[in-house]
Design a protein around this motif. Structure first.
Motif: not given
Length: 211
Positions: A167-179
């Motif tokens: 779950e947290m890895i998925k959140e990190l990937m989504e955050k990277q996309k936004e960045q």
């Protein structure tokens, strides 16, 4: 020695095959079996191979028995599963000599260095293809480095259960996309999305997915 577990798991998978056939066939194209190459580098003794195979089979049986239990909560089931996995990994590590552990650490270091080279090559390719400025390329590389460090910390967190990590890895990937969207121009984002739609002929190795 800590943090050699992923490599150990690769070893156990390879042992299961080699116990049946000491010279497994090579994959198509003449490429050698990477797990077989790992075993050769570690130079496991016949006794080690047998013990690895026995431990691996015992672990599989324990997992199968755990799956049959239906009178415990999901949380308790996950806790037992994680306990079995940690115990299994500890036992596998105990089967290796100090020299073999050092060899795994060396291979991990070499692999990390190759990943850094590949990452820099991908960013350089993106820089040319998308017309990135030096500042954009630097920010992308900084974000990638920070993401890898956070993901590494998550993987090595033995107190966190597997589902929470996912779950947290998925959140990190989504955050990277936004960045990435904040770094690239609209034109660059559009080009990146068009490349993805092209499939094999496009920039398949660019990261991340901007869709």
């Amino acid at each position: 020695m800590k943090k050699i577990l992923l490599s150990l798991m690769a070893v156990t998978i390879a042992i299961g095959a080699q116990a049946q056939d000491p010279k497994p066939p090579h994959p198509p194209g003449g490429m050698k079996n990477p797990r077989g190459m790992l075993m050769q580098k570690l130079n496991l003794s016949e006794d080690q191979k047998v013990k690895f195979k026995t431990e691996n089979e015992g672990f599989r049986k324990q997992m199968e028995e755990l799956k049959k239990i239906d009178n415990i909560t999901v949380k308790e089931w996950k806790n037992r599963m994680e306990t079995l996995r940690k115990d299994h990994k500890t036992k596998l590590e105990g089967l290796l000599t100090s020299e073999q552990k050092a060899q795994i650490e060396k291979m991990k270091t070499e692999h990390k260095a190759m990943q850094e080279v590949d990452a820099k090559a991908r960013i350089e390719k993106m820089k040319i293809h998308l017309g990135l400025t030096d500042e954009q390329a630097a920010r992308i590389n900084k974000n990638r480095t920070e993401l890898m460090e956070k993901m590494k910390a998550l993987r090595e967190d033995e107190k966190m259960d597997k589902e929470k990590k996912k779950e947290m890895i998925k959140e990190l990937m989504e955050k990277q996309k936004e960045q990435m969207k904040s770094i690239l121009t609209e034109e660059q984002i559009k080009k990146l999305q068009e490349d993805r739609k092209q499939g094999p002929g496009g920039m398949r190795d660019k990261k991340p997915d901007m869709n």
